[in-house]
Design a protein around this motif. Structure first.
Motif, short mmCIF file in Angstrom:
data_model
loop_
_atom_site.label_atom_id
_atom_site.label_comp_id
_atom_site.label_asym_id
_atom_site.label_seq_id
_atom_site.Cartn_x
_atom_site.Cartn_y
_atom_site.Cartn_z
N ARG A 207 15.46 -2.22 -8.88
CA ARG A 207 14.35 -1.67 -9.65
C ARG A 207 13.19 -1.50 -8.67
O ARG A 207 13.00 -2.33 -7.78
CB ARG A 207 13.93 -2.59 -10.79
N PHE B 259 9.07 -0.73 -8.58
CA PHE B 259 7.78 -0.52 -9.22
C PHE B 259 6.69 -0.52 -8.14
O PHE B 259 6.80 -1.25 -7.15
CB PHE B 259 7.49 -1.63 -10.24
N TYR C 252 7.91 -4.69 -3.77
CA TYR C 252 9.23 -4.07 -3.61
C TYR C 252 9.78 -4.33 -2.21
O TYR C 252 10.95 -4.70 -2.05
CB TYR C 252 9.13 -2.57 -3.88
N ALA D 1 6.88 -6.54 -15.09
CA ALA D 1 7.69 -5.54 -14.40
C ALA D 1 8.07 -6.02 -13.00
O ALA D 1 9.20 -5.84 -12.54
CB ALA D 1 6.95 -4.21 -14.32
N TRP E 141 2.72 -0.98 -7.39
CA TRP E 141 1.35 -1.38 -7.70
C TRP E 141 0.73 -2.00 -6.46
O TRP E 141 1.39 -2.74 -5.74
CB TRP E 141 1.30 -2.42 -8.81
N GLN F 63 11.75 -6.63 -11.33
CA GLN F 63 12.11 -6.11 -10.01
C GLN F 63 12.69 -7.21 -9.14
O GLN F 63 13.73 -7.03 -8.50
CB GLN F 63 10.85 -5.52 -9.36
#
Length: 253
Positions: free
Chosen positions: A99, A101, A162, A114, A103, A118
């Motif tokens: 996953r 995401f 990430y 979220a 930010w 991840q």
């Protein structure tokens, strides 16, 4: 599929996780072309992928294992045990799940839930699949984790979390390579850069930036990424262990 090429994986059984996403379909085709029998996990809330019937028509034995989209460690253990119970011991594992995401760390609207998802999928689920599969893997087996070049070079704001998950998989695979190397099992990572299958929904500006950032000034194809995985799964890669192969068009050069 080229039926005249050497079938380097004839008699081998390969598990590909999340084979219906990203470079999964291309990887399934590449391993099937080398003669492997396939076990694949796919999202249970989606129809069976078209490539499954395509491979069956071409003579590939393939077993499909639906999984929930919100997979956790317990689901991963059950998946691998179900696969091994169905097809027997594994020879090749391709861990293709993530996953992503974006930010910035100082963003007041950052979604902690979220980011936890991840981390749960990119790190805990991936590691659980590898650890469980290795216990039921034949000696001389192959483990290939699909990672990201951001583990080495982030290059873009908003990817700190990430990137940390991708770097964690690299570290785990290097450690695992030491643990199972005496059994002839290799554990390697293929780090992807700007690959077309991963950027299908990206806006034009992002695609232009991705292309400009690598030395080859183009997107890579899913087939090019799958070729690196197929090589690491083959007997030709028997002395490559704990390695990182970048399929990034020179982004990290």
């Amino acid at each position: 599929m080229d039926h005249d090429r050497a079938k380097l994986l004839t008699g081998k059984i390969a598990l590909i996780t999340s084979a219906d996403t990203g470079i999964g379909p291309a990887t399934a085709r590449a391993l099937a072309a080398d003669g492997a029998e396939l076990a694949i996990s796919v999202r249970s809330d989606r129809p069976e992928p078209d490539f499954v019937e395509e491979l069956r028509r071409n003579g590939t034995k393939i077993s499909v294992f639906p999984i929930p989209s919100a997979i956790n460690s317990e689901e991963c253990i059950r998946l691998v045990r179900r696969v091994i119970g169905t097809v027997g011991k594994l020879d090749v594992l391709v861990v293709n799940c993530e996953r992503k995401f974006q930010w910035q760390v100082d963003d007041l609207d950052l979604d902690e839930d979220a980011l936890e998802v991840q981390f749960a999928i990119n790190v805990r689920a991936a590691i659980t699949v590898i650890r469980t599969a290795i216990k039921g893997m034949n000696d001389q087996g192959r483990v290939i984790a699909v990672g990201s070049i951001v583990a080495d070079r982030v290059g873009t704001p908003g990817l700190a979390d990430y990137a940390a998950t991708r770097a964690a998989i690299v570290a785990f695979c290097k450690g695992a390579a030491h643990d199972v190397g005496p059994r002839g099992i290799t554990v390697n990572v293929v780090q992807l850069g700007a690959i077309d299958a991963l950027l299908m929904d990206a806006p034009a500006a992002q695609l232009e930036a991705e292309i400009a950032a690598n030395a080859m000034k183009r997107l890579g194809t899913a087939q090019e990424a799958a070729a690196a995985i197929a090589f690491l799964a083959s007997p030709a890669a028997s002395f490559i262990n704990g390695a990182i192969i970048d399929v990034d068009g020179g982004y990290n050069a």
